[in-house]
Design an enzyme around this catalytic site. Structure first.
Site, PDB file in Angstrom:
ATOM      1  N   PRO A   1       4.167 -24.665  14.790  1.00 43.29           N
ATOM      2  CG  PRO A   1       3.438 -24.473  17.010  1.00 43.29           C
ATOM      3  CD  PRO A   1       4.083 -23.714  15.897  1.00 43.29           C
TER       4      PRO A   1
ATOM      5  CD  GLU B   1       1.392 -16.014  23.103  1.00 41.00           C
ATOM      6  OE1 GLU B   1       1.788 -14.847  22.913  1.00 41.00           O
ATOM      7  OE2 GLU B   1       1.895 -16.758  23.948  1.00 41.00           O
TER       8      GLU B   1
ATOM      9  NE  ARG C   1      23.055 -37.432  10.591  1.00 38.68           N
ATOM     10  CZ  ARG C   1      22.630 -38.504   9.940  1.00 38.68           C
ATOM     11  NH1 ARG C   1      21.612 -38.416   9.105  1.00 38.68           N
ATOM     12  NH2 ARG C   1      23.224 -39.665  10.107  1.00 38.68           N
TER      13      ARG C   1
ATOM     14  CG  ASP D   1      21.261 -42.017   8.626  1.00 44.14           C
ATOM     15  OD1 ASP D   1      22.267 -42.515   9.121  1.00 44.14           O
ATOM     16  OD2 ASP D   1      21.175 -40.846   8.229  1.00 44.14           O
TER      17      ASP D   1
HETATM   18 CL1  6GU Z   1       8.445 -25.242  14.361  1.00 42.36          CL
HETATM   19  N1  6GU Z   1       7.586 -24.056  16.543  1.00 42.36           N
HETATM   20  C1  6GU Z   1       7.022 -24.055  17.766  1.00 42.36           C
HETATM   21  N2  6GU Z   1       6.869 -22.911  18.420  1.00 42.36           N
HETATM   22  N3  6GU Z   1       6.589 -25.155  18.359  1.00 42.36           N
HETATM   23  C2  6GU Z   1       6.768 -26.300  17.692  1.00 42.36           C
HETATM   24  C3  6GU Z   1       7.343 -26.367  16.434  1.00 42.36           C
HETATM   25  C4  6GU Z   1       7.752 -25.205  15.874  1.00 42.36           C
HETATM   26  N4  6GU Z   1       7.348 -27.644  16.030  1.00 42.36           N
HETATM   27  C5  6GU Z   1       6.797 -28.335  17.021  1.00 42.36           C
HETATM   28  N5  6GU Z   1       6.428 -27.530  18.021  1.00 42.36           N
END
Ligand code: 6GU
Length: 248
Positions: free
Chosen positions: A88, A115, A153, A168
């Site tokens: 994230p 985590e 794709r 697209d």
């Molecule tokens: Cl790549 N990993 C995790 N654990 N949560 C996420 C993510 C990735 N992308 C958005 N949320």
């Protein structure tokens, strides 16, 4: 294109890779997806891959040892392929990033879990970090699948010739125009006449305008970057003016 995926849960990928377009792309050898179990690189008898964080606090951290060993073994001597950590904290995945990744002949996708990942994995071997959006998943596996799908794709030949990725939504900078197929009337709702007219110029113009209308209504932020003709800018100005009047 080769995609190497490092994960603690290789079986999570079974479904998406064994159906439809991704299945066919692999059968036709346009795409090779190899899954590698990080646990196999843990040297102890319990195959430990995570440990408690230094400094305390909750949760577990993926250990540097097994993960770096797995990445280096999979990568081999070819250090040109990007090593992408799914987290994230990464840069946000968009169609532009998908196109950028599709230009490589190999990607190494590393699925973070728990985590987090020991910071030294980043320092030692990671070359890029990607997030699929502003929400938190239990791990990088679903994010990796989304990247595999969106990049696959774009590989020439993966989609049929008549159904390329160039038009697209997002690639064009606009959302897609409305689509219709048979029957001509469904529950009293008719297909727009122009689509039955056979006038390909008129159809193309209608579709562009409807794409602009839909983008204006749902994702006006995208219009800043959209490539619009003079005529289409006038159409957009009329849409905006109509909305302004409606709010008076
Ligand atoms: Cl790549 N990993 C995790 N654990 N949560 C996420 C993510 C990735 N992308 C958005 N949320």
């Amino acid at each position: 294109m080769i995609m190497d995926i490092l994960t603690l849960f290789p079986a999570m990928f079974d479904g998406p890779l064994s159906e439809s377009i991704l299945k066919r792309a692999q059968e036709r050898e346009l795409l090779t997806v190899r899954r590698h179990d990080i646990r196999a690189y843990a040297p102890d008898k319990h195959h430990t891959t995570d440990d408690t964080p230094y400094g305390g606090g909750g949760g577990m951290v993926m250990m540097a040892g097994p993960l770096v060993a797995a990445i280096e073994d999979v990568r081999g001597a070819d250090t040109s392929a990007p090593v992408i950590l799914l987290t994230p904290q990464g840069r946000v995945f968009t169609q532009r990033v998908a196109a950028e990744l599709a230009a490589h002949d190999r990607l190494i996708l590393v699925c973070g879990r728990y985590e987090g990942v020991d910071e030294r994995v980043r320092q030692a071997v990671v070359t890029d970090e990607i997030s699929i959006g502003d929400y938190v998943l239990t791990g990088g596996e679903l994010a990796a699948m989304i990247i595999v799908d969106a990049v696959a794709r774009l590989i020439p030949g993966v989609l049929g010739a008549r159904w390329g990725a160039e038009e697209d939504s997002h690639a064009m900078g606009l959302l897609e125009y409305p689509h219709y197929t048979r029957p001509p009337v469904f529950r009293g709702m008719a297909v727009p006449d122009v689509l039955l007219s056979g006038d390909h110029g008129a159809i193309a113009r209608w579709r562009r305008r409807e794409a602009i209308r839909r983008t204006w209504q749902r994702r006006p932020d995208m219009l800043l970057a959209a490539d619009l003709s003079e005529d289409e800018r006038w159409f957009l100005a009329e849409l905006a003016e109509g909305d302004a009047r409606a709010h008076e």
